[in-house]
Design a protein around this motif. Structure first.
Motif, PDB file in Angstrom:
ATOM      1  N   GLU A 178      29.856  18.845 120.447  1.00 19.26           N
ATOM      2  CA  GLU A 178      28.773  19.606 119.832  1.00 19.26           C
ATOM      3  C   GLU A 178      28.819  21.011 120.418  1.00 19.26           C
ATOM      4  O   GLU A 178      29.425  21.228 121.467  1.00 19.26           O
ATOM      5  CB  GLU A 178      27.427  18.959 120.155  1.00 19.26           C
ATOM      6  N   HIS A 179      28.172  21.947 119.756  1.00 15.25           N
ATOM      7  CA  HIS A 179      28.342  23.332 120.180  1.00 15.25           C
ATOM      8  C   HIS A 179      27.029  24.040 120.440  1.00 15.25           C
ATOM      9  O   HIS A 179      26.718  25.027 119.780  1.00 15.25           O
ATOM     10  CB  HIS A 179      29.146  24.102 119.128  1.00 15.25           C
ATOM     11  N   PRO A 180      26.225  23.539 121.375  1.00 17.85           N
ATOM     12  CA  PRO A 180      24.960  24.230 121.641  1.00 17.85           C
ATOM     13  C   PRO A 180      25.227  25.650 122.105  1.00 17.85           C
ATOM     14  O   PRO A 180      26.091  25.888 122.958  1.00 17.85           O
ATOM     15  CB  PRO A 180      24.322  23.400 122.754  1.00 17.85           C
ATOM     16  N   GLY A 181      24.536  26.605 121.514  1.00 24.67           N
ATOM     17  CA  GLY A 181      24.737  27.997 121.873  1.00 24.67           C
ATOM     18  C   GLY A 181      26.051  28.570 121.380  1.00 24.67           C
ATOM     19  O   GLY A 181      26.437  29.655 121.775  1.00 24.67           O
ATOM     20  N   GLY A 182      26.744  27.818 120.535  1.00 21.90           N
ATOM     21  CA  GLY A 182      27.989  28.340 119.992  1.00 21.90           C
ATOM     22  C   GLY A 182      29.195  28.138 120.891  1.00 21.90           C
ATOM     23  O   GLY A 182      30.273  28.648 120.600  1.00 21.90           O
ATOM     24  N   VAL A 183      29.035  27.386 121.987  1.00 17.77           N
ATOM     25  CA  VAL A 183      30.168  27.160 122.877  1.00 17.77           C
ATOM     26  C   VAL A 183      31.266  26.410 122.131  1.00 17.77           C
ATOM     27  O   VAL A 183      30.999  25.395 121.482  1.00 17.77           O
ATOM     28  CB  VAL A 183      29.731  26.316 124.097  1.00 17.77           C
ATOM     29  N   GLY A 184      32.471  26.911 122.211  1.00 19.13           N
ATOM     30  CA  GLY A 184      33.586  26.215 121.572  1.00 19.13           C
ATOM     31  C   GLY A 184      33.926  26.775 120.206  1.00 19.13           C
ATOM     32  O   GLY A 184      35.062  26.720 119.790  1.00 19.13           O
ATOM     33  N   VAL A 185      32.920  27.319 119.519  1.00 19.48           N
ATOM     34  CA  VAL A 185      33.218  27.913 118.213  1.00 19.48           C
ATOM     35  C   VAL A 185      33.735  29.333 118.399  1.00 19.48           C
ATOM     36  O   VAL A 185      34.468  29.856 117.564  1.00 19.48           O
ATOM     37  CB  VAL A 185      31.960  27.925 117.317  1.00 19.48           C
ATOM     38  N   ASP A 186      33.331  29.936 119.525  1.00 16.36           N
ATOM     39  CA  ASP A 186      33.718  31.330 119.751  1.00 16.36           C
ATOM     40  C   ASP A 186      35.137  31.449 120.324  1.00 16.36           C
ATOM     41  O   ASP A 186      35.429  32.365 121.072  1.00 16.36           O
ATOM     42  CB  ASP A 186      32.714  32.009 120.685  1.00 16.36           C
ATOM     43  N   CYS A 187      36.000  30.516 119.996  1.00 14.99           N
ATOM     44  CA  CYS A 187      37.345  30.584 120.557  1.00 14.99           C
ATOM     45  C   CYS A 187      38.191  31.573 119.750  1.00 14.99           C
ATOM     46  O   CYS A 187      37.924  31.836 118.579  1.00 14.99           O
ATOM     47  CB  CYS A 187      38.002  29.212 120.572  1.00 14.99           C
ATOM     48  N   GLU A 188      39.199  32.094 120.411  1.00 10.51           N
ATOM     49  CA  GLU A 188      39.938  33.200 119.828  1.00 10.51           C
ATOM     50  C   GLU A 188      40.684  32.798 118.561  1.00 10.51           C
ATOM     51  O   GLU A 188      40.678  33.528 117.567  1.00 10.51           O
ATOM     52  CB  GLU A 188      40.914  33.737 120.871  1.00 10.51           C
ATOM     53  N   THR A 189      41.297  31.621 118.583  1.00 14.59           N
ATOM     54  CA  THR A 189      42.082  31.225 117.418  1.00 14.59           C
ATOM     55  C   THR A 189      41.212  31.178 116.166  1.00 14.59           C
ATOM     56  O   THR A 189      41.627  31.601 115.092  1.00 14.59           O
ATOM     57  CB  THR A 189      42.730  29.843 117.628  1.00 14.59           C
TER      58      THR A 189
END
Lengths: 176, 191
Positions: free
Chosen positions: A150-161
């Motif tokens: 899960e991505h609380p606060g957007g963690v993990g979605v903000d990856c460079e790729t």
């Protein structure tokens, strides 16, 4: 054709990704609209259409990015529920348009909501949003073994790729 | 008809959109994981089952996105349709097996999946320590995967194995129970 912004909301109603396009000062060719078109204040803008001032948006009027995201979530959530009440559980709305912008919506069966705000001349983007889900979100965010589930606060979605892929995709298939 | 449609979708996706890997690689990798858990938990098989289920849960929550991305399926209208989709699309595209759905409870909330083949358990023989045969559910990761995947489409379920050929049973069967449909989550009130 201009893309103004892009949002992803997860199943916990949290905005896990937001992105604004168009650097301030950039002006869409052939459009009399101010470029920094925050959805929240578009309604109060009716008089700037022919004055052609580009950056003269009073900052006090614009909502913060978080408030924008909340407002958009509230809007699409209510619209979707209304559409389902009227058209049955399988129904969903695709986009809506105002005088100043068009909002495109795609929801996955897992309750992820993809929202893109563009200028009013843009064609239907449902398929494009689906492609972003299939080709970018699932590939680079979901399948990244080290990103959280899960991505609380957007963690993990903000990856460079993901971000680079999204930029390329938006630039090549939508902008211009 | 839902079953026939699911079968067609599953077959189509399996043929055209799935990257295949060597089956033995999967079997051996999974076997290694289970063996390591048995080691780590000192043959406490109840705990091993629990850990496998937990790992599966985390896999399921991701796998469901890949399932929708690959299959292009829509949300299922009812639990019967869900069961067919699990068997004929889900298991088909990820493991190339289609467990048989049967034994529905009268209220339509419970069914049994019968695995005629199980790629996870090829080559496996349970340890002869007097308790693995009674306690270890070797393929327990599958129960977790179903639980995680269905939670993402707002179904809370419970799944457990009821028999396993590895234990000397006739069949390998899993019982799946729908507990409830979950409601949409609302944003926290910030007024």
């Amino acid at each position: 054709m201009v893309v103004y912004s892009f949002y992803i909301f997860d199943r916990h109603a949290e905005c896990i990704y937001k992105r604004k396009y168009l650097p301030p000062g950039h002006k869409a060719p052939g459009s009399g609209l101010p470029p920094s078109r925050p959805t929240s204040s578009a309604g109060s803008e009716a008089d700037t259409g022919n004055t052609n001032v580009s950056e003269a948006r009073p900052p006090s009027k614009a909502l913060s990015a978080e408030d924008d995201a909340k407002l958009i979530f509230g809007t699409v959530f209510s619209l979707r529920n209304m559409v389902r009440k009227l058209g049955g559980v399988d129904d969903n709305f695709v986009s809506y348009r105002t005088a100043h912008y068009k909002l495109h919506y795609y929801e996955t069966p897992t309750n992820l909501k993809f929202v893109m705000v563009t200028d009013t001349k843009m064609n239907n983007l449902r398929i494009v949003l689906h492609q972003i889900y299939v080709g970018l979100y699932v590939e680079y965010v979901v399948k990244n073994p080290l990103s959280p589930v899960e991505h609380p606060g957007g963690v993990g979605v903000d990856c460079e790729t993901f971000e680079v892929g999204l930029d390329q995709f938006v630039n090549s298939s939508l902008q211009g | 008809m839902a079953a026939a449609k699911a079968a067609r979708v599953g077959e189509e996706v399996w043929k055209t959109r799935i990257d295949k890997v060597n089956a033995e690689l999967v079997t051996l990798t999974y076997g290694t994981v289970v063996a390591q858990l048995c080691n780590d938990y000192d043959s406490n098989y109840v705990e091993v089952n629990k850990q496998l289920d937990k790992m599966g849960y985390n896999i399921g929550m991701r796998l469901i996105e890949d399932y929708f991305a690959k299959s292009g399926s829509q949300r299922c209208a009812n639990f019967k349709e869900t069961a067919e989709a699990i068997s004929k699309i889900g298991f088909k595209i990820f493991l190339n097996i289609t467990p048989v759905v049967s034994n529905w409870s009268p209220d339509g909330k419970q069914f049994t999946l019968t695995f005629e083949e199980n790629p996870l358990a090829d080559f496996v023989e349970l340890p002869d320590d007097g308790k693995a045969q009674d306690e270890l559910w070797f393929s327990n990761i599958l129960t977790g995967i179903l639980r995680g995947a269905l939670e993402m489409v707002q179904m809370q379920i419970e799944a457990h194995f009821t028999s396993d050929v590895l234990r000397g049973d006739e069949t390998t069967e899993m019982r799946v129970t729908l507990l409830r449909y979950m409601d949409d989550e609302l944003p926290p009130d910030d007024e």
